[in-house]
Design a protein around this motif. Sequence first.
Motif, mmCIF file in Angstrom:
data_model
loop_
_atom_site.group_PDB
_atom_site.id
_atom_site.type_symbol
_atom_site.label_atom_id
_atom_site.label_comp_id
_atom_site.label_asym_id
_atom_site.label_seq_id
_atom_site.Cartn_x
_atom_site.Cartn_y
_atom_site.Cartn_z
ATOM 1 N N LEU A 1 0.705 -1.121 0.150
ATOM 2 C CA LEU A 1 0.083 -0.108 -0.038
ATOM 3 C C LEU A 1 0.918 1.305 -0.055
ATOM 4 N N LEU A 2 0.316 2.314 -0.685
ATOM 5 C CA LEU A 2 1.050 3.369 -0.803
ATOM 6 C C LEU A 2 0.645 4.484 -0.011
ATOM 7 N N VAL A 3 1.310 5.279 0.664
ATOM 8 C CA VAL A 3 0.700 6.404 1.783
ATOM 9 C C VAL A 3 1.892 7.462 1.498
ATOM 10 N N ASN A 4 1.172 8.766 1.324
ATOM 11 C CA ASN A 4 1.767 9.957 1.027
ATOM 12 C C ASN A 4 2.126 10.804 2.243
ATOM 13 N N VAL A 5 3.254 11.244 2.745
ATOM 14 C CA VAL A 5 3.503 11.839 3.867
ATOM 15 C C VAL A 5 3.831 13.445 3.410
ATOM 16 N N ALA A 6 3.008 14.442 3.490
ATOM 17 C CA ALA A 6 3.249 15.878 3.264
ATOM 18 C C ALA A 6 3.635 16.662 4.273
ATOM 19 N N THR A 7 4.536 17.738 3.955
ATOM 20 C CA THR A 7 4.971 18.664 4.899
ATOM 21 C C THR A 7 3.972 19.520 5.446
ATOM 22 N N ILE A 8 4.161 20.365 6.509
ATOM 23 C CA ILE A 8 3.201 21.130 6.748
ATOM 24 C C ILE A 8 3.754 22.802 6.660
ATOM 25 N N ALA A 9 3.094 23.330 5.706
ATOM 26 C CA ALA A 9 3.646 24.795 5.399
ATOM 27 C C ALA A 9 3.384 25.815 6.453
ATOM 28 N N ILE A 10 4.593 26.556 6.666
ATOM 29 C CA ILE A 10 4.663 27.530 7.872
ATOM 30 C C ILE A 10 4.793 28.710 7.282
ATOM 31 N N ASP A 11 4.068 29.626 7.879
ATOM 32 C CA ASP A 11 4.174 31.064 7.236
ATOM 33 C C ASP A 11 5.013 31.699 8.408
ATOM 34 N N THR A 12 6.412 31.816 7.887
ATOM 35 C CA THR A 12 7.369 32.477 8.828
ATOM 36 C C THR A 12 7.220 33.763 9.203
ATOM 37 N N THR A 13 6.121 34.543 8.383
ATOM 38 C CA THR A 13 6.175 35.932 8.680
ATOM 39 C C THR A 13 5.198 36.208 9.933
ATOM 40 N N LYS A 14 4.317 34.865 10.090
ATOM 41 C CA LYS A 14 3.461 35.232 11.205
ATOM 42 C C LYS A 14 3.870 34.483 12.429
ATOM 43 N N VAL A 15 5.123 33.882 12.294
ATOM 44 C CA VAL A 15 5.745 33.175 13.894
ATOM 45 C C VAL A 15 6.408 34.116 14.399
ATOM 46 N N LYS A 16 6.025 34.039 15.809
ATOM 47 C CA LYS A 16 6.814 35.098 16.682
ATOM 48 C C LYS A 16 8.237 34.586 16.975
ATOM 49 N N LYS A 17 9.185 35.420 16.891
ATOM 50 C CA LYS A 17 10.399 34.925 17.212
ATOM 51 C C LYS A 17 11.069 35.022 18.408
ATOM 52 N N PHE A 18 11.802 34.261 19.118
ATOM 53 C CA PHE A 18 12.037 34.513 20.750
ATOM 54 C C PHE A 18 13.489 34.254 20.565
ATOM 55 N N PRO A 19 14.009 35.254 21.473
ATOM 56 C CA PRO A 19 15.712 35.082 21.748
ATOM 57 C C PRO A 19 16.053 33.717 22.164
ATOM 58 N N ILE A 20 17.274 33.226 21.860
ATOM 59 C CA ILE A 20 17.983 32.023 22.284
ATOM 60 C C ILE A 20 18.310 32.064 23.738
ATOM 61 N N LYS A 21 17.662 31.119 24.536
ATOM 62 C CA LYS A 21 17.857 30.882 25.991
ATOM 63 C C LYS A 21 19.191 30.224 26.181
ATOM 64 N N SER A 22 19.657 30.570 27.277
ATOM 65 C CA SER A 22 20.834 29.993 27.967
ATOM 66 C C SER A 22 20.530 28.651 28.436
ATOM 67 N N ILE A 23 21.514 27.762 28.484
ATOM 68 C CA ILE A 23 21.344 26.453 29.087
ATOM 69 C C ILE A 23 21.264 26.613 30.492
ATOM 70 N N LYS A 24 20.140 25.994 31.193
ATOM 71 C CA LYS A 24 19.689 25.996 32.423
ATOM 72 C C LYS A 24 20.381 24.649 33.256
ATOM 73 N N LYS A 25 20.888 24.608 34.388
ATOM 74 C CA LYS A 25 21.581 23.725 35.042
ATOM 75 C C LYS A 25 20.277 23.012 35.874
ATOM 76 N N GLU A 26 20.210 21.868 36.071
ATOM 77 C CA GLU A 26 19.379 21.155 36.910
ATOM 78 C C GLU A 26 19.798 21.215 38.349
ATOM 79 N N PRO A 27 18.918 21.320 39.344
ATOM 80 C CA PRO A 27 19.388 21.331 40.618
ATOM 81 C C PRO A 27 19.848 20.119 41.177
ATOM 82 N N TYR A 28 20.754 19.979 41.959
ATOM 83 C CA TYR A 28 21.590 18.961 42.609
ATOM 84 C C TYR A 28 20.603 18.000 43.329
#
Length: 305
Positions: free
Chosen positions: A108-135
């Motif tokens: 059987l044949l199955v087609n898997v399609a990508t999801i189109a994303i409108d980058t103009t409407k996506v809110k951008k966030f700054p890159i967050k620094s790496i957080k250390k887990e508590p000991y």
Amino acid sequence: MKKQLRYILLFISAIGFAQKPMVQAEIDTTNIRIGEQFQLKISVAETINVIIPAMRLKGLEVVDSTRIDTLKNSLVRRYILTGFDSGAFYIPQQQIFVKNQAFLTDSLLVNVATIAIDTTKVKKFPIKSIKKEPYTFDDFKNYIYIILAILAIIAFWVYWFVFRKRKTDIEAPTYRALPPYEEALLKLTALDEKLLWQNNKTKEYYSELTEIVRGYIERELKVPALENTTDEVLEMIIAFKKSEAVDTSKETIGKLKDLLREADLVKFAKSKPLAIEIEDDRRDAEYIIGNLKPKPIIEKEDGLE
């Protein structure tokens, strides 16, 4: 007649083509988007001696599967599938065994399609620094165990080389400060309180009993009685007797000989003397200590010969 035979053959062929296949694979959709799920159903037109092996896929993944259901005269098993890469993917033919005979489903044949994303409407966030887990405790658990083990080893060595040695130094002079005769009697009393032979520790009892007697001889006569063998100790005592260096009797020497020989039999030949014999040996040990002494030296007065 030939025409009738032709009709019969055509009728049999039509019935053969109309029969339901032994195994069949169906999907509820042939087009999905990345991450969406769809259902695959495998049907088997038999209920006895059916084996459905594990699903073989490429490019698609099995999310879940149901138990095999029995519907009338067939078996049905459903699978939940998905795909995380875009493209066209085949569900290959699946091999199913019915009564030890292999059958193949259709691919059987199955087609898997990508999801189109409108980058103009996506809110951008700054890159967050790496957080250390508590000991947590698990982070230090191994270090704690190692420290505890080191402290235990240090405590053992401190006890062994300091407190135990100090205790030995304190206890040892308690006997050595006494004369040989009094020291030997004190040790015999301490031996009696241990109840060794009464608790089936006859070998340990005779080892300590003879060590007390040998230690007395070593201190009183100033000879290495603890290091020498039984025969060597007896030879020394007999030699002292002949030279009149010791004040003793043949009976005392005989009791010493019997005691040391009996102890050797218990220690090395696994001899098991009776209780009355052990008690006699205990009395003989005290008798030997009381009747084996160096002969006192008589100093001559000035002017006398």
